[in-house]
Scaffold this active site. Structure first.
Site, PDB file in Angstrom:
ATOM      1  N   LYS A  13       0.394  -0.991  -0.116  1.00 52.31           N
ATOM      2  CA  LYS A  13      -0.398  -0.109  -0.079  1.00 52.31           C
ATOM      3  C   LYS A  13       0.698   1.083   0.054  1.00 52.31           C
ATOM      4  CE  LYS A  13      -1.136  -1.215   5.465  1.00 52.31           C
ATOM      5  NZ  LYS A  13       0.285  -0.750   5.066  1.00 52.31           N
ATOM      6  N   ARG A  88      -6.684   2.329  10.469  1.00 49.65           N
ATOM      7  CA  ARG A  88      -6.775   0.476  11.630  1.00 49.65           C
ATOM      8  C   ARG A  88      -7.476   0.170  11.829  1.00 49.65           C
ATOM      9  NH1 ARG A  88      -0.974   0.944   9.737  1.00 49.65           N
ATOM     10  NH2 ARG A  88       0.143  -0.888   9.636  1.00 49.65           N
ATOM     11  N   ARG A 127      12.319  -6.910   2.165  1.00 48.90           N
ATOM     12  CA  ARG A 127      11.333  -4.943   2.388  1.00 48.90           C
ATOM     13  C   ARG A 127      13.297  -4.722   3.195  1.00 48.90           C
ATOM     14  NH1 ARG A 127       6.034  -2.617   4.609  1.00 48.90           N
ATOM     15  NH2 ARG A 127       6.922  -2.565   6.302  1.00 48.90           N
ATOM     16  N   ARG A 160      13.571  -2.596   8.330  1.00 43.98           N
ATOM     17  CA  ARG A 160      12.587  -1.617   9.630  1.00 43.98           C
ATOM     18  C   ARG A 160      12.926  -2.667  11.153  1.00 43.98           C
ATOM     19  NH1 ARG A 160       7.160  -0.610   7.796  1.00 43.98           N
ATOM     20  NH2 ARG A 160       6.575  -1.125   9.648  1.00 43.98           N
ATOM     21  N   ARG A 171       1.888  -8.360  13.678  1.00 48.09           N
ATOM     22  CA  ARG A 171       1.135  -7.769  12.658  1.00 48.09           C
ATOM     23  C   ARG A 171      -0.040  -8.263  12.033  1.00 48.09           C
ATOM     24  NH1 ARG A 171       5.885  -5.250  10.471  1.00 48.09           N
ATOM     25  NH2 ARG A 171       5.152  -4.112   9.027  1.00 48.09           N
TER      26      ARG A 171
HETATM   27  P1  ADP Z   1       2.565  -2.199   7.980  1.00 47.91           P
HETATM   28  O1  ADP Z   1       1.308  -1.202   6.734  1.00 47.91           O
HETATM   29  O2  ADP Z   1       3.780  -2.509   7.218  1.00 47.91           O
HETATM   30  O3  ADP Z   1       2.076  -2.973   8.751  1.00 47.91           O
HETATM   31  P2  ADP Z   1       3.208   0.573   8.960  1.00 47.91           P
HETATM   32  O4  ADP Z   1       4.130   1.668   8.258  1.00 47.91           O
HETATM   33  O5  ADP Z   1       1.378   0.829   7.887  1.00 47.91           O
HETATM   34  O6  ADP Z   1       3.070  -0.494   7.627  1.00 47.91           O
HETATM   35  O7  ADP Z   1       3.048   0.677  10.260  1.00 47.91           O
HETATM   36  C1  ADP Z   1       4.266   0.094  11.200  1.00 47.91           C
HETATM   37  C2  ADP Z   1       3.618   0.658  12.184  1.00 47.91           C
HETATM   38  O8  ADP Z   1       3.347   1.454  13.416  1.00 47.91           O
HETATM   39  C3  ADP Z   1       1.876  -0.836  12.441  1.00 47.91           C
HETATM   40  O9  ADP Z   1       2.491  -1.769  12.508  1.00 47.91           O
HETATM   41  C4  ADP Z   1       1.638  -0.089  14.255  1.00 47.91           C
HETATM   42  O10 ADP Z   1       2.808  -0.588  15.595  1.00 47.91           O
HETATM   43  C5  ADP Z   1       2.140   1.074  13.945  1.00 47.91           C
HETATM   44  N1  ADP Z   1       0.470   1.696  13.842  1.00 47.91           N
HETATM   45  C6  ADP Z   1       0.620   3.243  12.563  1.00 47.91           C
HETATM   46  N2  ADP Z   1      -0.762   3.316  11.861  1.00 47.91           N
HETATM   47  C7  ADP Z   1      -1.272   2.805  12.817  1.00 47.91           C
HETATM   48  C8  ADP Z   1      -2.380   3.033  13.296  1.00 47.91           C
HETATM   49  N3  ADP Z   1      -3.948   4.110  11.973  1.00 47.91           N
HETATM   50  N4  ADP Z   1      -3.279   2.701  14.207  1.00 47.91           N
HETATM   51  C9  ADP Z   1      -2.198   2.359  15.019  1.00 47.91           C
HETATM   52  N5  ADP Z   1      -1.393   1.726  14.888  1.00 47.91           N
HETATM   53  C10 ADP Z   1      -1.005   2.019  13.481  1.00 47.91           C
END
Ligand code: ADP
Ligand code: ZN
Length: 214
Positions: A13, A88, A127, A160, A171
């Site tokens: 995404k 989320r 990644r 990461r 996750r």
């Molecule tokens: P990915 O989609 O690969 O998990 P992201 O960069 O979107 O990676 O998110 C990394 C982490 O940041 C998530 O695993 C979570 O811990 C936190 N996070 C990101 N967006 C949110 C959100 N909207 N609500 C709560 N936690 C979030």
């Protein structure tokens, strides 16, 4: 254009959001990127974020809503944006709905990238991320031109911290439980585009654009 792109971690995404941001000239708002930036600063907020993120858990809704809202109220977001990684949870989606209503706009489309969890685990373990400009690469599906070096800004690439095997499984579980219900949430609002995400980047972009231009 007000867009949202959803999908499990590693669905691509972020990559697609960057393409769409360029095409429609709208800012790419990634909650993950915003949090990672905040974590670089070693203060109380950074520590609280680290606590959740490095365990593969969600950052609490209230804090997430506050941080993302602050970003969405900035000038460059008033004509549109593409959200990536937010909302989320249903509570976050409700908060976003209220905020957009207050601003007199609403989401035009929600893109859902559908990818099997076996594919995801493989992708996340391969990644690479550029901490400097935020570009992401994948050793298998989207390798950098030069090994370990960012195509865009030439900085060195890193893995990461939350892309380790243990955190990845957590996750995915969190996604299944908390985020997946949003597919039905937006489907009911008749703005959902379901896109097959286990294809290459260019092909997925084509499918997204076809859906957006329908
Ligand atoms: P990915 O989609 O690969 O998990 P992201 O960069 O979107 O990676 O998110 C990394 C982490 O940041 C998530 O695993 C979570 O811990 C936190 N996070 C990101 N967006 C949110 C959100 N909207 N609500 C709560 N936690 C979030
Ligand atoms: Zn870079």
């Amino acid at each position: 254009m007000f867009l949202l792109i959803m999908g499990p971690p590693g669905s691509g995404k972020g990559t697609q959001a960057k393409v769409l941001a360029r095409k429609y000239q709208i800012p790419h708002i990634s909650s993950g990127d915003i949090f990672r930036q905040a974590m670089e600063i070693d203060d109380v907020l950074g520590k609280e974020l680290q606590l959740a993120i490095n365990k593969g858990q969600l950052v609490p809704d209230e804090l997430t809503n506050k941080i993302v809202e602050r970003r969405l109220l900035q000038e460059d977001c008033q004509k549109g944006f593409i959200l990536d990684g937010y909302p989320r949870t249903i509570a976050q989606a409700d908060a976003l709905g209220l905020l957009l209503e207050r601003l007199g706009c609403g989401l035009n489309k929600v893109i859902n990238l559908d990818v099997d969890s076996n594919v995801i685990i493989g992708r996340l373990s391969k990644r690479l991320l550029c901490k400097h400009c935020g570009a992401s690469f994948n050793l298998i599906t989207n390798p950098p031109r030069n090994e370990g070096v960012c195509d865009t800004c030439k900085s060195s690439l890193s893995v990461r911290e939350d892309d380790n095997d243990k955190t990845v499984v957590d996750r995915i579980n969190v996604y299944e439980e908390k985020t997946k219900p949003l597919i039905e949430y937006y489907n009911k609002k008749k703005i959902l585009c379901n896109i097959k995400g286990d294809v290459d980047v260019v092909e997925a972009t084509k499918a997204i654009l076809a859906c957006l231009e329908r």
